[in-house]
Design a protein around this motif. Structure first.
Motif, PDB file in Angstrom:
ATOM      1  N   ASN A 216      27.461  31.351  40.694  1.00  0.00           N
ATOM      2  CA  ASN A 216      28.826  31.862  40.855  1.00  0.00           C
ATOM      3  C   ASN A 216      29.598  31.048  41.885  1.00  0.00           C
ATOM      4  OD1 ASN A 216      28.274  34.075  39.113  1.00  0.00           O
ATOM      5  ND2 ASN A 216      27.352  35.180  40.824  1.00  0.00           N
ATOM      6  N   TYR A 217      30.848  30.762  41.552  1.00  0.00           N
ATOM      7  CA  TYR A 217      31.780  30.274  42.562  1.00  0.00           C
ATOM      8  C   TYR A 217      33.162  30.809  42.206  1.00  0.00           C
ATOM      9  CZ  TYR A 217      34.627  27.642  45.730  1.00  0.00           C
ATOM     10  OH  TYR A 217      35.521  27.317  46.713  1.00  0.00           O
ATOM     11  N   LYS A 218      33.641  31.783  42.986  1.00  0.00           N
ATOM     12  CA  LYS A 218      34.920  32.439  42.719  1.00  0.00           C
ATOM     13  C   LYS A 218      34.952  32.906  41.267  1.00  0.00           C
ATOM     14  CE  LYS A 218      37.447  30.198  46.439  1.00  0.00           C
ATOM     15  NZ  LYS A 218      38.597  29.352  46.835  1.00  0.00           N
ATOM     16  N   GLU A 219      35.884  32.392  40.465  1.00  0.00           N
ATOM     17  CA  GLU A 219      36.016  32.891  39.096  1.00  0.00           C
ATOM     18  C   GLU A 219      35.090  32.159  38.121  1.00  0.00           C
ATOM     19  OE1 GLU A 219      38.705  29.402  39.405  1.00  0.00           O
ATOM     20  OE2 GLU A 219      38.256  31.145  40.663  1.00  0.00           O
ATOM     21  N   LYS A 220      34.440  31.100  38.564  1.00  0.00           N
ATOM     22  CA  LYS A 220      33.567  30.334  37.686  1.00  0.00           C
ATOM     23  C   LYS A 220      32.157  30.911  37.699  1.00  0.00           C
ATOM     24  CE  LYS A 220      35.992  25.911  37.903  1.00  0.00           C
ATOM     25  NZ  LYS A 220      35.890  24.469  38.226  1.00  0.00           N
TER      26      LYS A 220
END
Length: 334
Positions: A216-220
């Motif tokens: 996960n990274y923010k919305e990704k």
């Protein structure tokens, strides 16, 4: 990659070990060299050139490390072009040749003997720069057959893989067991996907009961399942070596963007720029699926030596399998 010996020269307390060893090495090379050429006044010769030759040795090894690390960092991090093993080997061979030439010509000024200068150059090259190719794999091999519940060892593997994480969490209450890694910084998805798939393959190889990995990274979000990646390795992912896993990814072309694996094919985008227009890729149950950024005329399927346009094979591929790749797919109602 790991290159600790040459960087260790700067660092205490290791410096107290490396300096005496290097002094002894240079002394023995000079002593043997002078004996081979039957030098009569060895003691006097050693007094004149010993420290100078040792300083040249230290200089060339530090210079070699600086060149290697600078080039490696520039190529991998600034222009986002990850080097494969062959390219790294060529780079290190070039650095060794450069170090050897510098060592030879400078020492020949002090010693005034071609044979001894050449002997020193050959025996003091920074050969251990090659050590980084296998060191990490050997350390990782110590973690075979661990379980997802062993948080300490799982964290250690992630650190060895150099995954830039902010935090991790484990789901171990019931199957399927999951590992979630929250990434520390955003990396373009077309660059990171191959690295995450490679790291996930190694994690599945080492952790016996791991089924799903989430990044996960923010919305990704990137999700890899054991069943998905196991198919890439002919249902043998947990029995092959880490070296075999790494070879699959390092042997890939860096010129094309890797988008994942589907059925027996690897998918690559050979376009130069991100296309802004949308193209319909498939329609299933009155739902139309579109892609952006990639053009259907530049996405290819590779199977060993064979190459096909994705659009020519699209009817053979399910939408579920396409959605598991790194293609930018979204839907519209028909």
């Amino acid at each position: 990659m790991i290159y600790p010996l040459w960087l260790a020269i700067y660092m205490s307390p290791i410096v107290f070990i490396t300096i005496p060893i290097s002094l002894l090495l240079i002394f023995l090379i000079l002593l043997i060299g002078f004996k081979i050429i039957k030098e009569k006044n060895i003691k006097e010769k050693l007094k004149k050139c010993y420290i100078k030759v040792w300083l040249v040795y230290i200089f060339t090894n530090i210079l070699s490390s600086i060149i290697l690390l600078s080039v490696y960092y520039f190529i991998n991090h600034l222009i986002n072009y990850p080097l494969n093993n062959l390219q790294l080997i060529i780079l290190i061979v070039f650095i060794n040749i450069l170090a050897g030439l510098i060592t030879y010509f400078i020492n020949n000024i002090y010693i005034k003997n071609t044979f001894i200068s050449l002997l020193i150059a050959l025996l003091t090259l920074p050969y251990l720069l090659f050590w980084g190719f296998s060191a990490n794999e050997k350390v990782l091999d110590d973690y075979h057959n661990i379980y997802i519940g062993d948080n300490t060892k799982v964290s250690k593997i992630i650190n060895l893989l150099k995954i830039d994480k902010e935090s991790i969490s484990l789901k171990t209450t019931n199957e399927p067991y999951e590992l979630t890694i929250n990434l520390n910084k955003e990396i373009p998805s077309h660059i990171i996907y191959k690295k995450l798939e490679q790291d996930s393959s190694i994690l599945f190889n080492l952790i016996t009961n791991l089924s799903i990995i989430n990044y996960n990274y923010k919305e990704k979000k990137f999700v890899f399942s054991f069943n998905q990646l196991n198919k890439i390795f002919s249902s043998n992912l947990r029995n092959i070596s880490i070296n075999d896993i790494n070879n699959r990814y390092t042997n890939m072309s860096n010129k094309n963007i890797y988008l994942g694996h589907i059925n027996e094919y690897d998918i690559f985008d050979e376009s130069i720029t991100c296309e802004s227009k949308e193209e319909e890729i498939k329609e299933v149950n009155n739902i139309k699926y579109y892609i952006t950024c990639s053009s259907l005329n530049s996405i290819y399927l590779y199977n060993q030596e064979k190459k096909y346009l994705l659009k020519d094979k699209i009817n053979e591929l399910s939408i579920e399998s396409l959605l598991m790749t790194n293609l930018n797919i979204y839907t519209k109602s028909a």
